[in-house]
Design a protein around this motif. Structure first.
Motif, PDB file in Angstrom:
ATOM      1  N   THR A  88     -11.119  -8.945   4.577  1.00 55.47           N
ATOM      2  CA  THR A  88     -12.106  -7.975   4.123  1.00 55.47           C
ATOM      3  C   THR A  88     -11.876  -7.785   2.348  1.00 55.47           C
ATOM      4  N   ASP A  89     -10.801  -7.567   2.093  1.00 53.30           N
ATOM      5  CA  ASP A  89     -10.624  -7.353   0.634  1.00 53.30           C
ATOM      6  C   ASP A  89     -10.581  -8.801  -0.229  1.00 53.30           C
TER       7      ASP A  89
ATOM      8  N   THR B  15       1.858  -7.802  11.895  1.00 56.14           N
ATOM      9  CA  THR B  15       0.806  -7.965  13.326  1.00 56.14           C
ATOM     10  C   THR B  15       1.568  -7.491  14.484  1.00 56.14           C
TER      11      THR B  15
ATOM     12  N   PHE C 189      -7.398  -8.104   9.148  1.00 58.74           N
ATOM     13  CA  PHE C 189      -8.928  -7.800   9.168  1.00 58.74           C
ATOM     14  C   PHE C 189      -9.152  -7.052   7.847  1.00 58.74           C
ATOM     15  N   GLY C 190      -8.340  -6.101   7.429  1.00 59.23           N
ATOM     16  CA  GLY C 190      -8.502  -5.391   6.381  1.00 59.23           C
ATOM     17  C   GLY C 190      -8.240  -6.039   5.328  1.00 59.23           C
ATOM     18  N   VAL C 191      -7.096  -7.078   5.145  1.00 62.91           N
ATOM     19  CA  VAL C 191      -6.780  -7.807   3.935  1.00 62.91           C
ATOM     20  C   VAL C 191      -7.773  -8.885   3.817  1.00 62.91           C
TER      21      VAL C 191
ATOM     22  N   GLU D  26     -14.112 -10.043  -0.599  1.00 67.14           N
ATOM     23  CA  GLU D  26     -14.823  -9.225  -1.639  1.00 67.14           C
ATOM     24  C   GLU D  26     -14.302  -9.720  -3.138  1.00 67.14           C
TER      25      GLU D  26
ATOM     26  N   GLY E 133      -5.428  -5.338  12.990  1.00 68.71           N
ATOM     27  CA  GLY E 133      -6.091  -4.364  11.992  1.00 68.71           C
ATOM     28  C   GLY E 133      -5.692  -4.648  10.592  1.00 68.71           C
ATOM     29  N   GLN E 134      -4.444  -4.990  10.241  1.00 66.39           N
ATOM     30  CA  GLN E 134      -4.135  -5.260   8.783  1.00 66.39           C
ATOM     31  C   GLN E 134      -4.471  -6.421   8.394  1.00 66.39           C
TER      32      GLN E 134
ATOM     33  N   HIS F 283       0.756  -1.123   0.020  1.00 62.87           N
ATOM     34  CA  HIS F 283       0.118  -0.084  -0.060  1.00 62.87           C
ATOM     35  C   HIS F 283       0.698   1.086   0.014  1.00 62.87           C
TER      36      HIS F 283
END
Length: 429
Positions: free
Chosen positions: A103-104, A85, A99-101, A107, A96-97, A31
């Motif tokens: 989610t991506d 982590t 969970f974000g990944v 989807e 946090g990272q 990112h």
């Protein structure tokens, strides 16, 4: 195989470069745009022996590419998650990272894919991630825990010559996919369930940290009874049941893994109603080693206030530029609190934002500049440069009482004393 690696930190970048070198086509998602551009140009954002050549070769050969767009993971056969982590102040792992990944991925994944978790996550999290993010993708995403055991400074060698490859999976098909990914590597595969694979990483690092803290406790006792930790540790390590690795007394462990994973495992234990007293002691002993070193230096100099102290080494170990949780930084903070004037030198280390707040000190371009007019020097990282240094010249440019605190027991005490220095090691009477 077509592989996507999410995260271009130490673990992710080593995985991406090595897999590309093994013939796979690898897309690496990062990112941070400036970091991504640097990597696409074949330049490393950190030092790791041998990795720069693999990066340049992969980019030039078209096997390795970089992108800031997470959408680039679409239609790949394997997705490797290697995001950070970090440890929170309470010891809990910051997910946090992750969970974000996840989610991506949930989807974007439209075709069957094997998701390999390389990030170090708490035991049991893999099952939770499947329920939380992948339950609607049943049959499309096979989740695998495949922890890494890479040592900074020799990560490339560890990738190609691992002692074992741990695979936690729920289906034989997922296991075979991982095996095909490592088809050019000769190592035993340890196949187990997902939660057990996650535990292996924590248990391994906790045990190694325990060996370090144990030998440091023995070293502290050696000083009190007039023994020398060097021959003691050597003889103890010759016992095949014990082994000589990680029995080097000194300032304790640092880096990105041991501090984070020991604290994380302690938090996990408490959260599950278990008091891991042994691990708590390991963490306490490690923190105390830095304090003992500063106390020893204070005794040798009568007082630290107004004294000029040279710190030789900033990285947590030789062979890397990483200063995360480095003992040297703790020592610099304590010396600053005591009113000492601190100079420092390291041939490779880079002080990044995650180094935390530090008192004012002078970072020098060579070791002799750091030692000039210093009343004492502390060896905090056993770089070869310090072992081979002209210590006779160092004696001439330092100020009395010319104390050498060898925090890594890497110098020859007889040679150092013969030059007129006051020498003190860790666990050496």
């Amino acid at each position: 195989m077509l592989v996507s690696v999410i995260g271009a930190g130490y673990v992710g970048l080593v995985a991406a470069c090595c897999l590309a070198n093994s013939g796979h086509r690898v897309k690496c998602v990062e990112h941070d745009r400036s970091k991504c551009e640097m990597l696409a140009g074949g330049l490393l954002p950190f030092y790791e022996e041998g990795l720069g050549d693999l990066l340049a070769r992969g980019v030039k050969g078209g096997k390795l590419s970089f992108s800031t767009e997470i959408e680039s993971i679409k239609n790949t056969e394997i997705i490797i998650v290697a995001v950070g982590t970090p440890s929170r102040p309470d010891g809990k792992v910051d997910l946090g990272q992750i969970f974000g990944v996840m989610t991506d991925i949930s989807e974007l994944a439209t075709e069957p894919v094997t998701l390999i978790m390389k990030s170090t996550v708490p035991p049991g999290l893999g099952l939770q991630l499947q329920k939380r993010f992948l339950f609607q993708k049943s049959g499309k995403i096979a989740y695998v825990s495949n922890p890494e055991f890479l040592r900074e400074g020799r990560a490339v060698k560890d990738w190609y010559q691992p002692e074992r490859i741990v695979v936690g999976a729920e289906t034989p098909e997922a296991v075979e996919t991982v095996k095909s990914l490592y088809s050019d590597i000769e190592a035993p595969f340890c196949v187990m369930d997902i939660s057990s694979a996650e535990m292996v990483k924590y248990a391994s690092n906790a045990f190694l940290a325990t060996k370090i803290s144990f030998i440091n406790e023995i070293a502290n006792l050696c000083e009190l009874v007039g023994a020398d930790i060097i021959p003691v540790a050597r003889a103890v390590g010759m016992d095949g049941r014990i082994g000589g690795s990680f029995l080097q007394a000194g300032l304790g462990y640092g880096g990105s893994c041991f501090p984070k994973d020991t604290k994380g495992l302690d938090f996990i234990s408490t959260l599950n109603g278990h008091t891991f007293n042994l691990l708590k002691a390991v963490i306490e002993v490690n923190a105390r080693q830095r304090i003992l070193a500063v106390r020893k230096l204070s005794r040798l100099l009568d007082s630290l206030c107004g004294k000029k102290i040279a710190i030789l080494g900033l990285s947590f170990k030789p062979g890397t530029d990483d200063t995360r949780e480095s003992p040297s930084l703790d020592i610099i903070r304590m010396l600053g609190d005591e009113g000492a004037e601190v100079t420092a030198y390291d041939p490779m280390a880079v002080l990044r934002q995650n180094a935390g707040p530090l008192p004012e000190f002078t970072l020098c371009g060579d070791p002799l500049a750091a030692l000039t007019s210093s009343h004492a020097a502390v060896i905090t990282t056993e770089w070869r440069e310090f072992l081979d240094m002209d210590w006779e010249k160092a004696w001439k440019i330092m100020s009395p009482p010319r104390v050498i605190l060898d925090g890594r027991n890497c110098l020859d005490p007889h040679k150092i004393k013969s030059l007129g220095f006051q020498y003190a090691g860790m666990g050496r009477a």
